[in-house]
Design a protein around this motif. Structure first.
Motif, PDB file in Angstrom:
ATOM      1  N   GLU A 113      44.657  48.916  43.563  1.00  0.00           N
ATOM      2  CA  GLU A 113      45.717  48.629  42.606  1.00  0.00           C
ATOM      3  C   GLU A 113      45.827  47.128  42.322  1.00  0.00           C
ATOM      4  O   GLU A 113      46.108  46.718  41.199  1.00  0.00           O
ATOM      5  CB  GLU A 113      47.069  49.165  43.103  1.00  0.00           C
ATOM      6  N   THR A 116      43.091  46.340  39.931  1.00  0.00           N
ATOM      7  CA  THR A 116      43.410  46.916  38.623  1.00  0.00           C
ATOM      8  C   THR A 116      44.435  46.061  37.897  1.00  0.00           C
ATOM      9  O   THR A 116      44.289  45.763  36.707  1.00  0.00           O
ATOM     10  CB  THR A 116      43.923  48.363  38.791  1.00  0.00           C
ATOM     11  N   GLU A 117      45.477  45.640  38.602  1.00  0.00           N
ATOM     12  CA  GLU A 117      46.505  44.797  37.978  1.00  0.00           C
ATOM     13  C   GLU A 117      45.929  43.456  37.550  1.00  0.00           C
ATOM     14  O   GLU A 117      46.276  42.925  36.494  1.00  0.00           O
ATOM     15  CB  GLU A 117      47.677  44.591  38.936  1.00  0.00           C
ATOM     16  N   ARG A 120      43.936  43.982  34.374  1.00  0.00           N
ATOM     17  CA  ARG A 120      44.865  44.148  33.244  1.00  0.00           C
ATOM     18  C   ARG A 120      45.435  42.792  32.805  1.00  0.00           C
ATOM     19  O   ARG A 120      45.610  42.540  31.613  1.00  0.00           O
ATOM     20  CB  ARG A 120      45.995  45.099  33.617  1.00  0.00           C
ATOM     21  N   ALA A 121      45.746  41.934  33.768  1.00  0.00           N
ATOM     22  CA  ALA A 121      46.259  40.610  33.423  1.00  0.00           C
ATOM     23  C   ALA A 121      45.192  39.779  32.707  1.00  0.00           C
ATOM     24  O   ALA A 121      45.494  39.064  31.747  1.00  0.00           O
ATOM     25  CB  ALA A 121      46.746  39.891  34.684  1.00  0.00           C
ATOM     26  N   ASP A 123      42.763  41.062  30.855  1.00  0.00           N
ATOM     27  CA  ASP A 123      42.646  41.680  29.532  1.00  0.00           C
ATOM     28  C   ASP A 123      43.799  41.277  28.611  1.00  0.00           C
ATOM     29  O   ASP A 123      43.609  41.101  27.410  1.00  0.00           O
ATOM     30  CB  ASP A 123      42.586  43.208  29.640  1.00  0.00           C
ATOM     31  N   ALA A 124      44.997  41.141  29.177  1.00  0.00           N
ATOM     32  CA  ALA A 124      46.172  40.778  28.382  1.00  0.00           C
ATOM     33  C   ALA A 124      46.225  39.277  28.087  1.00  0.00           C
ATOM     34  O   ALA A 124      47.031  38.827  27.282  1.00  0.00           O
ATOM     35  CB  ALA A 124      47.443  41.204  29.111  1.00  0.00           C
TER      36      ALA A 124
END
Length: 162
Positions: A113, A116-117, A120-121, A123-124
């Motif tokens: 996790e 994954t987080e 995502r950060a 990607d954002a």
């Protein structure tokens, strides 16, 4: 990176103690509210920018004596998080820790996790990891770099170019 994640997880005021002005700039770029010089012999530097002792102190230097210094800075009932991954003994005074009711934490790994987080950060666009990269080197330079990093150095995160 600890500053970035502390900010993202809702930390209040974040003050970084760093060895150089270059590291001050990086700490501020990663989200610190202030940066103070750690090696000036100025015991009141942190208190001037953060009058109340912090509830959590992160030790990430792996320098002997820094765990005890982190405990000194933490508020009574606070926590010290050791991210330095030291491989040498670093004495602490159990009675001092007990009187301050300090909890010490030594995390070792990351969960799926966590990765994954982080992805995502990335990607954002909320993580600016380039601020932590002090230089890019060829793979051939890696042995010399590893040897240099055993002593005092100014390297942060080094990107190895294929």
């Amino acid at each position: 990176a600890a500053i970035y994640w502390a900010r993202r997880m809702g930390a209040g005021r974040i003050v970084a103690a760093t060895r150089t002005s270059a590291r001050h700039a990086i700490a501020l770029a990663m989200g610190a509210d202030a940066a103070v010089a750690a090696a000036t012999g100025d015991p009141d530097a942190r208190a001037r920018v953060m009058p109340d002792a912090p509830g959590i102190v992160v030790e990430a230097t792996c320098k002997t004596g820094m765990l005890h210094r982190a405990v000194e800075h933490a508020r009574t009932g606070g926590s010290v998080l050791s991210l330095g991954m030291c491989v040498v003994a670093d004495p602490v005074l159990p009675a001092f820790n007990a009187f301050k009711e300090i909890s010490m934490h030594f995390p070792v790994g990351y969960s799926t996790e966590d990765f994954t987080e982080t992805i995502r950060a990335f990607d954002a666009g909320t993580i600016r990891p380039g601020a932590m990269v002090s230089e890019t080197m060829d793979l051939d330079a890696l042995p010399a770099l590893m040897e240099a990093m055993r002593g005092d150095h100014n390297h942060l995160k080094v990107q190895i170019a294929p």
